[in-house]
Design an enzyme around this catalytic site. Structure first.
Site, PDB file in Angstrom:
ATOM      1  CE  LYS A  79       1.308  -0.116 -11.980  1.00  0.00           C
ATOM      2  NZ  LYS A  79       0.628   1.159 -11.668  1.00  0.00           N
ATOM      3  CB  SER A 154       3.459   3.607 -10.274  1.00  0.00           C
ATOM      4  OG  SER A 154       2.118   3.253 -10.511  1.00  0.00           O
ATOM      5  CB  SER A 178       0.162   5.232 -11.933  1.00  0.00           C
ATOM      6  OG  SER A 178       0.958   5.633 -10.854  1.00  0.00           O
TER       7      SER A 178
HETATM    8  N1  GLN Z   1       2.641   9.355  -8.609  1.00  0.00           N
HETATM    9  C1  GLN Z   1       1.500   9.203  -7.761  1.00  0.00           C
HETATM   10  C2  GLN Z   1       1.904   8.607  -6.444  1.00  0.00           C
HETATM   11  O1  GLN Z   1       3.041   8.429  -6.269  1.00  0.00           O
HETATM   12  C3  GLN Z   1       0.464   8.372  -8.449  1.00  0.00           C
HETATM   13  C4  GLN Z   1       0.695   6.926  -8.355  1.00  0.00           C
HETATM   14  C5  GLN Z   1      -0.367   6.131  -9.000  1.00  0.00           C
HETATM   15  O2  GLN Z   1      -1.198   6.654  -9.720  1.00  0.00           O
HETATM   16  N2  GLN Z   1      -0.376   4.849  -8.678  1.00  0.00           N
HETATM   17  O3  GLN Z   1       1.111   8.333  -5.604  1.00  0.00           O
END
Ligand code: GLN
Length: 487
Positions: A79, A154, A178
């Site tokens: 990532k 994400s 994410s």
């Molecule tokens: N969807 C969650 C957010 O927008 C989690 C994001 C993540 O785990 N980096 O914060």
């Protein structure tokens, strides 16, 4: 079978036994990338040249009879918020569009020592803020199961890369879901380890008390192998736990007899898609049939998780992202009057809408007049949620939940209303709030054929039990064998 189709465990074995060369494996993966990446767009940066150089080096070592590690010669994706020395690490943001780290994250060093070959950096929501990868400044990653739909986020690029066989495993990061949510949307395995089990050194911070790096893979066995390599104490991360290295593959026994699975019935009720609910109920039945004890549990405060998360995460983000001012780090505006103007313009140009929204929210909840009402309260509720889980784990070994309330949605469907997007995190954020480990595994398909993930949540440092139960489910179902047929 094409080489790119094999699992990590299988391909590592083939390389070691000299049934295939590392070069052949890379050729296969890069030809797959050439074939499907134009449609999927999972990668921000491809590391073809570096990968082939490393393949030659590793093959030579292997041919000389040396040990090249458990991941020897296996192509892995990373990532783009995990620092790779000499290779751009952009966080999918204009702010870091040209950022080239001068050091490797600890997990990168770990993987390298185990013989992995990095083939590219994957797309993500900008600074890991989002649930669809749509907030990326770089590109739009498609869900391999339906190119009109999002891959989740994400870590959408990592999940899509594994689902379309463009890597054998990948790293993601999970602050509120994410890793697990995109794993669920793309029908791959995704593990968020216990807070402190995997070093965060070199992970570009979003919300430091919640962030954790973890693996994506095609199977639970491959996930355990990846965890073996990346888990372990690191003195460069002060929140890293002083835990001995373990061999998680030893936990992979095909049985759930004698184990108790907690079901938070009250919580998994509202706002859930019917097909997801059905798959969830089916998973409960499967575990029952396999001999596990199913026990209803009560988690009274868990319903406040989402509100708590969006206060704590944004507060920490507003602080962590303060360093991107065009001077210390990141994009610098070319035209400015004075230093204030430079900060303001650089940040306005460098950050996208979602990141700005979070910074503003976070600054607000930390401001003098509102700190007690929001931030302090959220921290207090956090403690209650932690207590809730502690109590639950006195009576069960793992907790079973869906990973997300719905399956992958269409592009643009939730970008207008951020609250709707945040609701996708309802089942994943409690885990980060409590610092627990959780895994998402393929658990079914909706009536349109889109994947559904089921989530197992473990007690702190209970990765072995978690993996055992996930493995047993996988061995006794065939959801993970289905492949996307659109690509
Ligand atoms: N969807 C969650 C957010 O927008 C989690 C994001 C993540 O785990 N980096 O914060």
């Amino acid at each position: 079978m094409e080489l790119y189709r094999f699992t990590l465990t299988e391909i590592a074995k083939k390389i070691k036994n000299k049934e295939v060369t590392i070069h052949e494996v890379l050729d296969s993966v890069f030809s797959r990338i050439e074939e499907v990446e134009p449609q999927i767009a999972a990668y921000i940066t491809l590391m073809r040249k570096e990968a082939y150089e490393r393949a030659d080096y590793l093959q030579k070592k292997l041919d000389q009879g040396e040990d090249i590690g458990v991941l020897g010669g296996v192509p892995i994706a990373i990532k783009d918020n995990i620092c790779t020395s000499g290779v751009k690490t952009t966080c999918a943001s204009r702010m870091l569009e040209n950022f080239v780290p001068v050091y490797d994250a600890t997990v990168i060093k770990n993987l390298e020592e185990a013989g992995a070959i990095f083939i590219g950096k994957t797309n993500m929501d900008e600074f890991a803020m989002g649930s669809s990868t749509e907030s990326s400044y770089m590109k739009k990653t498609k869900n391999p199961w339906d190119l009109e739909k999002v891959p989740g986020g994400s870590s959408g690029g990592s999940a899509a890369a594994i689902a379309s066989d463009m890597a054998f495993a990948a790293l993601g990061s999970d602050t509120g879901g994410s890793i697990r949510q995109p794993a669920s949307y793309c029908s791959v395995v995704g593990l968020k380890p216990t807070y402190g089990l995997v070093s965060r050194f070199g992970l570009i911070a979003f919300a430091s008390s919640l962030d954790q790096i973890g693996p994506f893979a095609k199977t639970v066995e491959d996930t355990a192998l990846m965890l073996n390599v990346i888990a372990g104490h690191d003195k460069k991360d002060t929140t890293s736990a002083p835990i001995e290295k373990k061999d998680y593959t030893k936990a992979l026994q095909n049985t759930v007899k004698g184990l108790t699975i907690g079901i938070p019935t009250e919580f998994v009720k509202e706002g859930i898609h019917e097909d997801v609910k059905q798959a969830y109920d089916q998973a409960i039945e499967t575990f029952k049939d396999l001999g596990a004890t199913i026990k209803e549990i009560q988690l009274d405060y868990i319903k406040y998780s989402l509100a708590t998360y969006y206060i704590i995460a944004t507060a920490e983000a507003s602080s962590n992202l303060g360093r991107y001012d065009g001077i210390r780090y990141g994009h610098r505006a070319s035209d400015f009057k004075d230093i204030d103007d430079l900060y303001c313009k650089s940040r306005s140009e460098g950050f996208g809408a979602e990141v700005k929204r979070r910074i503003m929210l976070g600054t607000y909840v930390l401001s003098a007049g509102y700190y007690d009402a929001y931030y302090k309260r959220a921290q207090q509720v956090r403690t209650l949620i932690i207590e809730n889980f502690k109590k639950a784990f006195e009576t069960c070994d793992v907790i079973l939940m869906p990973t997300a309330p719905k399956t992958a949605f269409r592009f643009g469907e939730k970008t207008e209303n951020p609250l709707e997007m945040y609701l996708e995190d309802i089942y994943t954020v409690p885990v980060n709030i409590a610092g627990l480990p959780a895994i998402s595994i393929p658990g079914g398909f909706d009536h349109e054929g889109m994947p559904i993930g089921i989530q197992l949540i473990g007690n702190a440092f209970g990765e072995e039990t978690l993996l055992q139960i996930a493995y047993t489910f996988e061995q006794n179902t065939n959801y993970h064998e289905r492949k996307p047929n659109k690509i």
